[in-house]
Write an enzyme that holds these catalytic residues in place. Structure first.
Site, PDB file in Angstrom:
ATOM      1  N   ASN A 212       0.852  -1.193   0.000  1.00  0.00           N
ATOM      2  CA  ASN A 212       0.000   0.000   0.000  1.00  0.00           C
ATOM      3  C   ASN A 212       0.885   1.240   0.000  1.00  0.00           C
ATOM      4  OD1 ASN A 212       0.581   0.722   2.883  1.00  0.00           O
ATOM      5  ND2 ASN A 212      -0.454  -1.238   3.236  1.00  0.00           N
ATOM      6  N   ASP A 281      -4.099  -6.681   4.405  1.00  0.00           N
ATOM      7  CA  ASP A 281      -5.182  -7.526   4.930  1.00  0.00           C
ATOM      8  C   ASP A 281      -5.249  -8.870   4.218  1.00  0.00           C
ATOM      9  OD1 ASP A 281      -6.099  -5.581   6.754  1.00  0.00           O
ATOM     10  OD2 ASP A 281      -7.157  -4.546   5.144  1.00  0.00           O
ATOM     11  N   LYS A 291      10.223 -16.418 -10.811  1.00  0.00           N
ATOM     12  CA  LYS A 291       9.459 -15.349 -11.439  1.00  0.00           C
ATOM     13  C   LYS A 291       8.433 -15.929 -12.410  1.00  0.00           C
ATOM     14  CE  LYS A 291       9.865 -11.456 -14.613  1.00  0.00           C
ATOM     15  NZ  LYS A 291      10.762 -10.660 -15.479  1.00  0.00           N
ATOM     16  N   PHE A 325      -4.841   2.524  14.677  1.00  0.00           N
ATOM     17  CA  PHE A 325      -5.125   3.551  13.681  1.00  0.00           C
ATOM     18  C   PHE A 325      -6.159   3.018  12.698  1.00  0.00           C
ATOM     19  CE2 PHE A 325      -1.745   5.973  15.309  1.00  0.00           C
ATOM     20  CZ  PHE A 325      -1.733   7.219  14.692  1.00  0.00           C
ATOM     21  N   LYS A 339     -14.010  -0.580  14.740  1.00  0.00           N
ATOM     22  CA  LYS A 339     -12.673  -1.141  14.977  1.00  0.00           C
ATOM     23  C   LYS A 339     -12.324  -1.080  16.459  1.00  0.00           C
ATOM     24  CE  LYS A 339      -8.151  -1.047  12.769  1.00  0.00           C
ATOM     25  NZ  LYS A 339      -7.361  -0.431  11.685  1.00  0.00           N
TER      26      LYS A 339
END
Length: 401
Positions: A212, A281, A291, A325, A339
């Site tokens: 991310n 997640d 590869k 967070f 949460k």
């Protein structure tokens, strides 16, 4: 407290009349006060007023050198322990944000290394203009502090946000700053604090991974702030390009599982755990050892859930203060509240990463703090270092309760 030097900068708005009260109260509180008036400010209030109230020099012209042995705007910049800009117009905010120095106020501010507190005052539509918002965000990233304007009837006849904060509030902001400076604020002295930061990477093959946009800046800011507050800090960091905070024990990881293992090894001995990292997640169900070569066929990758670090910490929590967070793009409070309850947290810090200045990689952040006991607090858009200080102060109060 030693006598401190405050440079009061007054720009051209109708609220300049309140600056006389600010100057007077600062002087009566024992500060040494010098004043800069812009040319526009002098249309509302005179230099003589401030000279009388502060028994100090008033500066209006870059080229008026009161002492031939120094360059006035540099000498004044070096003299100040703190700078207050009240009122700060949209014009002055724009100049400071873009490095423009075309009068005594702005040239001096470009040379100032002391902290700067800005108290904006303007029409509500001006205050909400995207350019003004962007300039304030930029100044926040430079470390400037802001005193939020009040709401009500404005001089222009509009009703809304834009009134200069009351003199009492502005004077108190100066007093609070010097209290912070004069004491080390060892709020977390001898406490063990673990912080996670940055992204995690979930490998597909030796050359590809899912991740991310987290930069790790918020987590690293928390580690620096916790160390300054006297804590014994362990930072578990995903891949970043950030420098190691001085005095902090850093443990580097790559994947979510590696971060989970590192955190669990330390968890039992910690007093405070702040999970700031943006972990993946999901991860590929199959990791290839070689590869994967491109073909003419579509490539579908099956994903499976990663271990939920925060939920695991919540289940095992004993004496620890556990802070999470929540980075969201909509329904901020609703998702953060969920949460908080679901993962047995003491506090969650939520931010809308779709908002300008509050997303991944930015130098600033705006946080909504939700406590398990129902308390809520909004931390305004400030630099991430300042946001870290404010969040840890909240954690310290939580420990006291």
């Amino acid at each position: 407290m030693d006598k401190k030097n405050i440079l009061l900068c007054v720009s051209g708005g109708i609220a300049a009349y309140k600056s006389a009260t600010i100057a007077s109260r600062l002087y009566q509180s024992g500060y040494t006060v010098k004043v800069i008036l812009t040319e526009s400010a002098q249309q509302f209030i005179t230099p003589l007023t401030f000279q009388t109230l502060t028994r100090g020099d008033v500066y209006t012209d870059t080229f008026e050198e009161k002492n031939p042995e120094v360059v006035s705007h540099i000498d004044l910049a070096d003299w100040a322990d703190l700078v207050l800009i009240a009122p700060a117009t949209a014009n002055v905010i724009g100049k400071l944000a873009n490095g423009i120095g075309d009068d005594m106020l702005t040239t001096t501010l470009l040379a100032v290394t002391a902290p700067v507190i800005i108290a904006p005052a303007m029409n509500v539509n001006m205050y909400n203009h995207p350019a003004v918002k962007e300039n304030m965000q930029k100044l926040g990233s430079f470390g400037y502090r802001f005193i939020e304007p009040g709401e009500g009837l404005l001089a222009c006849g509009y009703v809304g946000k834009g009134r200069l904060a009351e003199p009492e509030e502005i004077v108190k902001s100066a007093e609070d700053y010097f209290k912070e400076e004069s004491s080390p604020r060892q709020l977390l002295k001898d406490k063990k604090v673990l912080i996670t930061a940055g992204p995690t990477r979930e490998m597909v093959d030796p050359v590809r991974y899912f991740t991310n946009f987290s930069s790790g800046k918020m987590g690293y800011a928390l580690a620096r702030a916790a160390k300054r507050m006297g804590a014994d800090v362990t930072l578990v960091s995903g891949p970043t390009n950030l420098s190691v905070p001085e005095g902090v024990d850093v443990k580097y990881v790559v994947s979510t599982q590696e971060m989970f293992d590192a955190v669990m090894r330390e968890y039992g001995s910690q007093d405070i755990v702040i999970k700031c990292a943006a972990v993946a997640d999901y991860k590929p169900a199959v990791r290839y050892n070689s590869k994967m070569k491109k073909t003419n066929e579509a490539w579908q990758i099956e994903m499976e859930k990663t271990v939920d670090i925060l939920e695991s910490l919540g289940r095992k929590k004993e004496h620890q203060i556990l802070v999470g967070f929540a980075a969201e793009t909509d329904n901020l409070e609703e998702y953060a509240e969920g949460k908080l309850r679901r993962k047995n947290l003491d506090l969650v810090a939520a931010n809308d990463v779709s908002k300008e200045g509050s997303g991944f990689g930015s130098e600033t952040n705006e946080l909504l703090l939700l406590h398990a006991d129902g308390k809520k607090k909004v931390l305004p858009l400030v630099s991430k270092d300042r946001a870290a200080e404010l969040l840890l102060e909240e954690v310290s109060e939580l420990m006291g309760r």
